[in-house]
Design a protein around this motif. Structure first.
Motif, PDB file in Angstrom:
ATOM      1  N   THR A  27       0.850  -1.183   0.000  1.00  0.00           N
ATOM      2  CA  THR A  27       0.000   0.000   0.000  1.00  0.00           C
ATOM      3  C   THR A  27       0.886   1.234   0.000  1.00  0.00           C
ATOM      4  N   LEU A  28       0.500   2.200  -0.799  1.00  0.00           N
ATOM      5  CA  LEU A  28       1.227   3.454  -0.902  1.00  0.00           C
ATOM      6  C   LEU A  28       0.379   4.537  -0.258  1.00  0.00           C
ATOM      7  N   VAL A  29       0.950   5.202   0.749  1.00  0.00           N
ATOM      8  CA  VAL A  29       0.234   6.236   1.488  1.00  0.00           C
ATOM      9  C   VAL A  29       0.981   7.551   1.320  1.00  0.00           C
ATOM     10  N   ASP A  30       0.233   8.609   1.031  1.00  0.00           N
ATOM     11  CA  ASP A  30       0.802   9.946   0.929  1.00  0.00           C
ATOM     12  C   ASP A  30       0.622  10.628   2.279  1.00  0.00           C
ATOM     13  N   ASP A  31       1.712  10.791   3.017  1.00  0.00           N
ATOM     14  CA  ASP A  31       1.677  11.464   4.314  1.00  0.00           C
ATOM     15  C   ASP A  31       1.999  12.937   4.074  1.00  0.00           C
ATOM     16  N   ALA A  32       0.956  13.742   3.856  1.00  0.00           N
ATOM     17  CA  ALA A  32       1.142  15.147   3.502  1.00  0.00           C
ATOM     18  C   ALA A  32       1.780  15.955   4.623  1.00  0.00           C
TER      19      ALA A  32
END
Length: 86
Positions: A27-32
């Motif tokens: 899973t690829l998560v964008d942690d802004a």
């Protein structure tokens, strides 16, 4: 050349991870808030900053379950060129 947007970088990273054989369970998560992309796959966590110093490679850190880590480098694919607006 225009600076790529975050959603374009996320799509490019996801595509490059598929090219190197990353499992579909990852899973690829964008942690802004932290300005990083986090990838979790089979007990390994990889982190890549939104701003990459080298346009030819994804540079990041790989964390293992035992707490150890190592730096990683993955070759980047070229971003598709957008057609100019008519």
């Amino acid at each position: 050349m225009a600076k790529p947007k975050i959603h374009e970088l996320r799509a490019a990273l996801r595509n490059d991870l598929k090219l190197i054989g990353s499992k579909s369970r990852s899973t690829l998560v964008d942690d802004a808030v932290r300005k990083t992309f986090t990838v979790r796959s089979e007990g390994v966590v990889m982190e890549f900053a939104h701003k990459q110093s080298d346009s030819a490679y994804w540079n990041g850190v790989k964390y293992y379950g035992s707490g150890s880590n190592s730096r990683i480098r993955i070759r980047r694919s070229a971003l598709p060129e957008k057609a100019p607006a008519a």
